[in-house]
Design an enzyme around this catalytic site. Sequence first.
Site, short mmCIF file in Angstrom:
data_model
loop_
_atom_site.label_atom_id
_atom_site.label_comp_id
_atom_site.label_asym_id
_atom_site.label_seq_id
_atom_site.Cartn_x
_atom_site.Cartn_y
_atom_site.Cartn_z
CB THR A 187 -0.87 0.06 1.27
OG1 THR A 187 0.03 0.05 2.41
CG2 THR A 187 -1.81 -1.12 1.38
CG ASN A 240 2.98 5.80 9.54
OD1 ASN A 240 2.26 6.49 10.28
ND2 ASN A 240 4.16 5.33 9.91
CD GLU A 241 -1.73 0.13 5.94
OE1 GLU A 241 -1.26 0.40 4.80
OE2 GLU A 241 -1.85 -1.02 6.37
N PRO A 242 -2.07 4.44 3.68
CG PRO A 242 -2.56 3.63 1.54
CD PRO A 242 -2.18 3.18 2.92
CB THR A 288 -1.75 -4.03 5.33
OG1 THR A 288 -1.30 -2.90 4.58
CG2 THR A 288 -0.77 -4.36 6.43
#
Length: 264
Positions: free
Chosen positions: A157, A163-165, A182
Amino acid sequence: MSELLKTQEIIYSKGNAIKVYTDKDIASAYVAERIAKIIKGKQSTGERAVIGLATGSTPKGVYKELVRLHKDEGLSFRNVSTFNLDEYYPILPIDDQSYVSFMKNNLFNHIDIDSDYVHIPDGTLSIEGIQAYCDLYEQKIVDFGGLDIQLLGIGRTGHIGFNEPGAVSDSRTRLVTLNDITREDAKDDFGGKEKVPTQAITMGVQTITQAKEVILMALSSRKAEIIKKALEGEVSADIPATFLQRLSNVEYILDSEAASLLSK
Ligand code: GLP
């Protein structure tokens, strides 16, 4: 630096050095050598080295080489403090899938580090206690003098740590919700996607980018698409790894497969 550790090819993208290796083991040995150099440098001045660590399959070769350097070449970790990027939430440290277990199995059980100086976010906290704990995690990094180096992998991602979108550039250590991709990628570890926790505690983008040096590693063709976006795309919270483009102290360590879509 030995002949073996020489870079195979260096590409420059937006001012950043990207080192591309045909052999994953040589890439891992290079990163281990960088970390060992920091540890030894701090030993010579009687200081502690503060190392930010990552999990996942990517850094396993680095840890294997650090263990070898300890066993065969006497590298000591007595002066090392570590801070891991993240941990699933909720999870017990003794669970096989916890990052505590991962770090013990891949590194800590095989070196002479003092466990009092190992920090991994606690996946057992009550929800009410998490933010205070995260603030303390940040404070401890500061108290130790900041991260001398932060090792990173990258999720499909574009996440760094977890720390995702959507994660903003000034985010700090906190509880986050995991992206569907994820959780899909972690399903084999947990024996099914439904068993993968939906949340995690992660250092923020700012926590990471404040490190004195950052190394992002990506190995295998699985990472080629996201590496192209992360290194050559617009800087945006849609792909948190793009925030690294703003740093002057980041080094990208890739194998040929992960680098295969980059413009040369
Ligand atoms: C997890 C970790 C990340 C890591 C990513 C990639 O999501 N929290 O820090 O970068 O996995 O994993 P792998 O290296 O196995 O591809």
